[in-house]
Design an enzyme around this catalytic site. Sequence first.
Site, PDB file in Angstrom:
ATOM      1  N   TYR A  73       0.973  -1.181  -0.014  1.00 31.12           N
ATOM      2  CA  TYR A  73      -0.019  -0.018   0.134  1.00 31.12           C
ATOM      3  C   TYR A  73       0.820   1.267  -0.027  1.00 31.12           C
ATOM      4  O   TYR A  73       0.673   2.218  -0.749  1.00 31.12           O
ATOM      5  CB  TYR A  73      -0.985   0.008   1.114  1.00 31.12           C
ATOM      6  CG  TYR A  73      -1.761   1.061   1.498  1.00 31.12           C
ATOM      7  CD1 TYR A  73      -2.810   1.563   0.544  1.00 31.12           C
ATOM      8  CD2 TYR A  73      -1.272   2.216   2.171  1.00 31.12           C
ATOM      9  CE1 TYR A  73      -3.653   2.627   0.640  1.00 31.12           C
ATOM     10  CE2 TYR A  73      -2.171   3.462   2.146  1.00 31.12           C
ATOM     11  CZ  TYR A  73      -3.263   3.521   1.439  1.00 31.12           C
ATOM     12  OH  TYR A  73      -3.927   4.799   1.781  1.00 31.12           O
ATOM     13  N   GLN A 113      -2.844  18.337   7.228  1.00 35.95           N
ATOM     14  CA  GLN A 113      -3.204  18.162   5.948  1.00 35.95           C
ATOM     15  C   GLN A 113      -4.698  17.798   5.720  1.00 35.95           C
ATOM     16  O   GLN A 113      -5.319  17.138   6.728  1.00 35.95           O
ATOM     17  CB  GLN A 113      -2.426  17.094   5.342  1.00 35.95           C
ATOM     18  CG  GLN A 113      -2.605  16.887   3.903  1.00 35.95           C
ATOM     19  CD  GLN A 113      -3.992  15.545   3.837  1.00 35.95           C
ATOM     20  OE1 GLN A 113      -3.936  14.954   4.817  1.00 35.95           O
ATOM     21  NE2 GLN A 113      -4.708  15.664   2.809  1.00 35.95           N
ATOM     22  N   TYR A 116      -8.098  17.240   2.864  1.00 35.61           N
ATOM     23  CA  TYR A 116      -8.736  17.392   1.592  1.00 35.61           C
ATOM     24  C   TYR A 116      -9.708  17.954   1.428  1.00 35.61           C
ATOM     25  O   TYR A 116     -10.461  18.294   2.369  1.00 35.61           O
ATOM     26  CB  TYR A 116      -9.125  15.624   1.222  1.00 35.61           C
ATOM     27  CG  TYR A 116      -7.792  14.887   1.205  1.00 35.61           C
ATOM     28  CD1 TYR A 116      -6.987  14.779   0.364  1.00 35.61           C
ATOM     29  CD2 TYR A 116      -7.669  13.850   2.410  1.00 35.61           C
ATOM     30  CE1 TYR A 116      -5.970  13.656   0.208  1.00 35.61           C
ATOM     31  CE2 TYR A 116      -6.767  12.931   2.362  1.00 35.61           C
ATOM     32  CZ  TYR A 116      -5.880  12.845   1.393  1.00 35.61           C
ATOM     33  OH  TYR A 116      -4.806  12.066   1.413  1.00 35.61           O
ATOM     34  N   THR A 146      -4.420  19.415   0.131  1.00 38.27           N
ATOM     35  CA  THR A 146      -4.252  18.579  -0.946  1.00 38.27           C
ATOM     36  C   THR A 146      -5.525  18.817  -1.844  1.00 38.27           C
ATOM     37  O   THR A 146      -6.421  18.456  -1.877  1.00 38.27           O
ATOM     38  CB  THR A 146      -4.149  17.076  -0.342  1.00 38.27           C
ATOM     39  OG1 THR A 146      -2.947  16.934   0.517  1.00 38.27           O
ATOM     40  CG2 THR A 146      -3.675  16.122  -1.562  1.00 38.27           C
ATOM     41  N   ARG A 173      -5.011   2.151  -8.055  1.00 38.25           N
ATOM     42  CA  ARG A 173      -3.749   1.321  -7.632  1.00 38.25           C
ATOM     43  C   ARG A 173      -3.815  -0.047  -7.732  1.00 38.25           C
ATOM     44  O   ARG A 173      -4.438  -0.952  -6.840  1.00 38.25           O
ATOM     45  CB  ARG A 173      -3.713   1.894  -6.070  1.00 38.25           C
ATOM     46  CG  ARG A 173      -3.256   3.285  -5.936  1.00 38.25           C
ATOM     47  CD  ARG A 173      -3.511   3.867  -4.688  1.00 38.25           C
ATOM     48  NE  ARG A 173      -3.561   5.444  -4.908  1.00 38.25           N
ATOM     49  CZ  ARG A 173      -3.615   6.112  -3.658  1.00 38.25           C
ATOM     50  NH1 ARG A 173      -3.968   5.487  -2.474  1.00 38.25           N
ATOM     51  NH2 ARG A 173      -3.819   7.575  -3.438  1.00 38.25           N
ATOM     52  N   LYS A 230      -0.868  21.389  -1.979  1.00 39.62           N
ATOM     53  CA  LYS A 230      -0.144  20.365  -2.274  1.00 39.62           C
ATOM     54  C   LYS A 230      -0.728  19.670  -3.415  1.00 39.62           C
ATOM     55  O   LYS A 230      -1.929  19.373  -3.491  1.00 39.62           O
ATOM     56  CB  LYS A 230      -0.068  19.196  -1.213  1.00 39.62           C
ATOM     57  CG  LYS A 230       0.664  18.263  -1.184  1.00 39.62           C
ATOM     58  CD  LYS A 230       0.862  17.313  -0.085  1.00 39.62           C
ATOM     59  CE  LYS A 230       1.779  16.188  -0.128  1.00 39.62           C
ATOM     60  NZ  LYS A 230       1.425  15.249  -1.030  1.00 39.62           N
ATOM     61  N   HIS A 255       1.909  13.306  -5.782  1.00 41.26           N
ATOM     62  CA  HIS A 255       1.176  12.244  -4.800  1.00 41.26           C
ATOM     63  C   HIS A 255       2.112  11.261  -4.848  1.00 41.26           C
ATOM     64  O   HIS A 255       1.807   9.945  -4.431  1.00 41.26           O
ATOM     65  CB  HIS A 255      -0.160  12.073  -4.942  1.00 41.26           C
ATOM     66  CG  HIS A 255      -1.085  11.860  -3.890  1.00 41.26           C
ATOM     67  ND1 HIS A 255      -1.840  13.000  -3.410  1.00 41.26           N
ATOM     68  CD2 HIS A 255      -1.227  10.910  -3.025  1.00 41.26           C
ATOM     69  CE1 HIS A 255      -2.542  12.511  -2.474  1.00 41.26           C
ATOM     70  NE2 HIS A 255      -2.059  11.220  -2.167  1.00 41.26           N
ATOM     71  N   ARG A 278       0.990   8.115  -6.842  1.00 44.60           N
ATOM     72  CA  ARG A 278      -0.021   7.385  -6.559  1.00 44.60           C
ATOM     73  C   ARG A 278      -1.670   8.049  -7.269  1.00 44.60           C
ATOM     74  O   ARG A 278      -2.432   7.254  -6.810  1.00 44.60           O
ATOM     75  CB  ARG A 278      -0.250   7.461  -5.194  1.00 44.60           C
ATOM     76  CG  ARG A 278       0.920   6.854  -4.309  1.00 44.60           C
ATOM     77  CD  ARG A 278       0.894   7.220  -2.803  1.00 44.60           C
ATOM     78  NE  ARG A 278      -0.194   6.369  -2.177  1.00 44.60           N
ATOM     79  CZ  ARG A 278      -0.351   5.268  -1.786  1.00 44.60           C
ATOM     80  NH1 ARG A 278       0.542   4.242  -2.010  1.00 44.60           N
ATOM     81  NH2 ARG A 278      -1.363   4.665  -0.909  1.00 44.60           N
TER      82      ARG A 278
END
Length: 396
Positions: A24, A127, A129, A155, A164, A251, A275, A278
């Site tokens: 991960y 941080q 979102y 972010t 992923r 970011k 990122h 990712r």
Amino acid sequence: MIISATSDYRAAAQRTLPPFLFHYIDGGAYAEYTLRRNVEDLSQVALRQRVLKNMSDLSLETTLFNETLSMPVALAPVGLCGMYARRGEVQAAAAADAKGIPFTLSTVSVCPIEEVAPTLKRPMWFQLYVLRDRGFMRNALERAKAAGCSTLVFTVDMPTPGARYRDAHSGMSGPNAAMRRYWQAVMHPKWAWDVGLNGRPHDLGNISAYLGKPTGLEDYIGWLANNFDPSISWKDLEWIREFWDGPMVIKGILDPEDARDAVRFGADGIVVSNHGGRQLDGVLSSARALPAIADAVKGDIAILADSGIRNGLDVVRMIALGADTVLLGRAYLYALATAGKTGVANLLDLIEKEMKVAMTLTGAKSISEISGDSLVQELGKSLPAALAPMSKGDAA
């Protein structure tokens, strides 16, 4: 085991962690081209060796957002950090605090703001979102401010999660994932005892404080997946400014025009970042994107960079390409998984020593003296992005 580099911590973490957790953090999006390029492109930046410069008074100290840093490094926000060591966010933050550099707590940390912040002497960063649930965002901002967090890292490159593929193979997602994770934990007794049993609760602390206790970690992940907001725009950042009056860092910047927009918005800093490879595979590595962004906004806004940084030489390279400070992500997770706080502290010591060697041999006595003159050629000039080969290597 002898530990002398990040690669040693990576190897040790792979032995210690259940595969679903190792892959991960180690993996990236799609075929992981950008993941590999982050490391490879940075390694191709050639430093310019200088000699007989009397480097006896060398200093790594720098200032950012009115904070003094012992070196131009901060620990990046990493989700699920507390699954890599018992109460992992607390341990990593303690190592950063002792070193005199910032720790950034992720929105999706295991340990909540209120558990981590009181343990530190210096204020941590937080941080966030953009999520559909604006009530959660406001709640998180108010709690971060109440806990004394100094800087908000916002972010913006995750309006939707990247694909992923490695996670489906490792057991983080995909068919029978819960059963696969269970048996992986059984086969890794050190992790199972230290984190699986004694590292509880295994929830997303910042979210559970808002939603209440769900039945399992999957409930949080499901809520989060349904809350990423593809309608994100600069207007959302204007709304956040109503609740946050401290430094704000954007970011996820890879394009000079987006960097200029951040300046026009009034952001205090940007993070040149993909990122960690990712999100969108095939985009530029941070090392390739950085010079053009620095040309566009250097001096108008603080420039941070992440993705691909594995040692002190990489830190010097990123600064020479235009960054003011860098963020470490995977590198410190490997160390945390291997030896907790002690591992992260040792990694930071290694990076400091490597930086001192690089600066001594390039003739830079201070961080402000690291520049394009420290390079033989800038990366973008020595190897055009369109011609760069795709080759295999360690995960970025």
